[in-house]
Motif scaffolding. Structure first.
Motif, mmCIF file in Angstrom:
data_model
loop_
_atom_site.group_PDB
_atom_site.id
_atom_site.type_symbol
_atom_site.label_atom_id
_atom_site.label_comp_id
_atom_site.label_asym_id
_atom_site.label_seq_id
_atom_site.Cartn_x
_atom_site.Cartn_y
_atom_site.Cartn_z
ATOM 1 N N VAL A 242 61.049 25.346 -4.576
ATOM 2 C CA VAL A 242 61.563 26.367 -5.491
ATOM 3 C C VAL A 242 61.434 25.875 -6.936
ATOM 4 O O VAL A 242 61.775 24.720 -7.236
ATOM 5 C CB VAL A 242 63.044 26.695 -5.160
ATOM 6 N N MET A 243 60.942 26.752 -7.779
ATOM 7 C CA MET A 243 60.752 26.395 -9.196
ATOM 8 C C MET A 243 60.834 27.652 -10.057
ATOM 9 O O MET A 243 60.765 28.769 -9.530
ATOM 10 C CB MET A 243 59.389 25.723 -9.382
ATOM 11 N N ALA A 244 60.949 27.451 -11.363
ATOM 12 C CA ALA A 244 60.999 28.599 -12.273
ATOM 13 C C ALA A 244 59.593 29.124 -12.539
ATOM 14 O O ALA A 244 58.598 28.422 -12.352
ATOM 15 C CB ALA A 244 61.656 28.177 -13.588
ATOM 16 N N ALA A 245 59.530 30.360 -12.959
ATOM 17 C CA ALA A 245 58.279 30.923 -13.472
ATOM 18 C C ALA A 245 58.632 31.534 -14.834
ATOM 19 O O ALA A 245 59.389 32.481 -14.863
ATOM 20 C CB ALA A 245 57.733 31.998 -12.537
ATOM 21 N N THR A 246 58.270 30.875 -15.861
ATOM 22 C CA THR A 246 57.247 29.867 -15.987
ATOM 23 C C THR A 246 57.841 28.498 -16.276
ATOM 24 O O THR A 246 58.819 28.393 -17.000
ATOM 25 C CB THR A 246 56.332 30.262 -17.157
ATOM 26 N N THR A 247 57.149 27.471 -15.725
ATOM 27 C CA THR A 247 57.612 26.105 -15.957
ATOM 28 C C THR A 247 56.412 25.177 -15.967
ATOM 29 O O THR A 247 55.259 25.625 -16.016
ATOM 30 C CB THR A 247 58.676 25.735 -14.894
ATOM 31 N N ILE B 147 61.029 31.541 -9.304
ATOM 32 C CA ILE B 147 62.156 32.356 -9.746
ATOM 33 C C ILE B 147 61.953 32.672 -11.231
ATOM 34 O O ILE B 147 61.957 31.748 -12.065
ATOM 35 C CB ILE B 147 63.490 31.576 -9.561
ATOM 36 N N PRO B 148 61.757 33.952 -11.565
ATOM 37 C CA PRO B 148 61.489 34.296 -12.970
ATOM 38 C C PRO B 148 62.589 33.786 -13.899
ATOM 39 O O PRO B 148 63.776 33.808 -13.553
ATOM 40 C CB PRO B 148 61.439 35.821 -12.963
ATOM 41 N N LEU B 149 62.171 33.355 -15.091
ATOM 42 C CA LEU B 149 63.143 32.939 -16.106
ATOM 43 C C LEU B 149 63.924 34.164 -16.554
ATOM 44 O O LEU B 149 63.445 35.301 -16.435
ATOM 45 C CB LEU B 149 62.397 32.352 -17.319
ATOM 46 N N GLN C 243 65.675 31.102 -19.848
ATOM 47 C CA GLN C 243 66.549 30.167 -19.150
ATOM 48 C C GLN C 243 66.267 30.179 -17.634
ATOM 49 O O GLN C 243 65.837 31.201 -17.092
ATOM 50 C CB GLN C 243 67.991 30.614 -19.443
ATOM 51 N N HIS C 244 66.519 29.062 -16.947
ATOM 52 C CA HIS C 244 66.425 29.047 -15.483
ATOM 53 C C HIS C 244 67.494 29.985 -14.908
ATOM 54 O O HIS C 244 68.641 29.961 -15.358
ATOM 55 C CB HIS C 244 66.722 27.644 -14.941
ATOM 56 N N ASP C 245 67.118 30.778 -13.910
ATOM 57 C CA ASP C 245 68.081 31.647 -13.224
ATOM 58 C C ASP C 245 68.608 30.866 -12.015
ATOM 59 O O ASP C 245 68.060 30.958 -10.904
ATOM 60 C CB ASP C 245 67.359 32.943 -12.799
ATOM 61 N N LEU C 246 69.650 30.100 -12.217
ATOM 62 C CA LEU C 246 70.107 29.180 -11.168
ATOM 63 C C LEU C 246 70.665 29.909 -9.953
ATOM 64 O O LEU C 246 70.536 29.434 -8.818
ATOM 65 C CB LEU C 246 71.121 28.179 -11.737
ATOM 66 N N ILE D 224 53.172 32.957 -20.828
ATOM 67 C CA ILE D 224 54.081 33.659 -21.752
ATOM 68 C C ILE D 224 53.220 34.353 -22.813
ATOM 69 O O ILE D 224 53.106 33.861 -23.958
ATOM 70 C CB ILE D 224 55.093 32.694 -22.434
ATOM 71 N N PRO D 225 52.564 35.455 -22.463
ATOM 72 C CA PRO D 225 51.723 36.138 -23.446
ATOM 73 C C PRO D 225 52.547 36.621 -24.636
ATOM 74 O O PRO D 225 53.747 36.877 -24.506
ATOM 75 C CB PRO D 225 51.124 37.314 -22.666
#
Ligand SMILES: Cc1ncc(COP(=O)(O)O)c(C=O)c1O
Length: 363
Positions: A109-114, A132-134, A139-142, A335-336
């Motif tokens: 599991v990781m953030a998008a984008t990271t 998991i989308p920021l 911010q990370h969505d914990l 992150i366009p």
């Protein structure tokens, strides 16, 4: 050739453009690289002096245990010597962790984008990737992370502060997240930009090691220490985790010279404090600039910022190249509409602000 299937899904890492390449291609005299979050002040003068006069026995293999550097880092962080794993940059630690824990029967599991190397390595190992989308402010969505974790989750990646957004997770939020993660899931806290944090409320995660035996804290000499060329990163975890990770590590993964350079570097903490202060000063200038011009900027606790551009991100990056500035296009980072800019020295940032003025004027 009988390539592993995963290679069909991935491409080799594409580095940003080099200063020499841009000078030649655009016929410029001077180019400033603000693309790879390197330290614009280099390494400590005491380290440079040592490098200039050092000599090593080139015929002898490095100390595969990195005993001398290990001892000093253990003392610095107040941890057991067996709690440290060295990598050829923290990049290699990401690879070691992935190889040791991920496979076709696991998910991660990781953030998008990271930081892209988490997903890159997970793909090679054939693991399922749960991104998991920021949140809107980067911010990370914990809570989203917690929902995604299940029996098959082997590794959770938390990039803190996050690359490319620069956001720092409030310490209370992160700690209560860690309390909820099952103890057989490894939570990687990638803190490549730790030395740049100035938030007074931030709690050093090293103080949590006794409470959470399933965390692995990643640090590097590549950023604030100004030693990216030498490739030294390390993980700190419960020694039982380090023992397993060490089974996957190549025996001489750090070279002798680099180990000695890193050892010298941790003797000069005054240089790190100075860089932190200078970076903070310049980061404030970016905030002020963005506020004055009404340009969107993500909150950063690092040595880079994500700043909005008026037109297509690749077009904006190309225009900045013409002005002798190499930045990282948000299109490549997921992150366009934004470019990621390493915070440079005062003079380098002056140049950046002038070029940004032109960018927004031309629209
Ligand atoms: C979040 C993060 N982690 C890890 C790394 C890798 O650093 P190194 O391999 O140079 O230690 C980087 C480099 O940019 C990074 O941004």
């Amino acid at each position: 050739m009988k390539w592993v299937k995963a290679l069909q899904e991935i491409t080799p890492y594409k580095p940003g453009r080099s200063i020499e390449d841009v000078i030649q291609h655009y016929g410029l005299k001077e180019v400033v690289k603000l693309a790879s979050n390197e330290n614009p002040y280099g390494c400590a003068p005491s380290v440079q002096e040592w490098i200039n006069s050092a000599s090593i026995h080139t015929e002898i293999y490095p100390d595969g245990f990195a005993a001398s550097l290990r001892g000093k880092l253990a003392e610095k962080h107040g941890v057991d010597e067996g709690a440290i794993l060295f990598g050829n940059g923290s990049d290699e630690i990401v690879t070691i962790i992935s190889r040791a824990l991920l496979g076709p029967d696991t998910n991660t599991v990781m953030a998008a984008t990271t930081f892209p190397q988490y997903a890159h390595n997970a793909k090679i190992e054939g693991a399922e990737i749960r991104e998991i989308p920021l949140t809107d402010n980067g911010q990370h969505d914990l809570d989203g992370f917690l929902q995604a974790i299940d029996e098959q989750t082997a590794v959770v990646w938390i990039c803190n502060p996050n690359n490319p957004t620069g956001n720092l997770i409030p310490s209370d939020d992160l700690k209560s997240f860690l309390e909820k993660v099952p103890s057989d899931v490894l939570v990687v806290l990638d803190e490549a930009y730790f030395e740049y944090i100035t938030d007074p409320g931030h709690v050093d995660s090293m103080t949590w090691l006794n409470q959470f035996s399933n965390i692995s804290i990643l640090r590097t000499f590549s950023k604030a220490y100004g030693l990216a060329a030498y490739r030294i990163g390390y993980a700190i975890s419960d020694p039982t985790i380090i023992t397993e990770l060490n089974k996957v590590r190549n025996p001489f993964n750090n070279n002798s010279f680099a180990l000695s350079v890193a050892e010298k570097a941790i003797e000069d903490e005054a240089f790190i404090e100075q860089c932190r202060a200078l970076n903070h000063q310049q980061r404030e200038r970016f905030k002020q600039y963005a506020q004055e011009k009404n340009i969107r900027l993500y909150d950063s606790e690092t040595n880079f910022v994500l700043m909005e551009v008026p037109n297509d991100t690749d077009v904006a990056s190309e225009k900045l190249l013409h002005d002798g500035l190499i930045v990282r296009s948000g299109n490549a980072l997921g992150i366009p509409g934004f470019v990621r800019i390493t915070i440079g020295s005062e003079e380098q940032n002056d140049k950046l602000f002038q070029a940004f003025d032109r960018l927004w004027m031309e629209g």
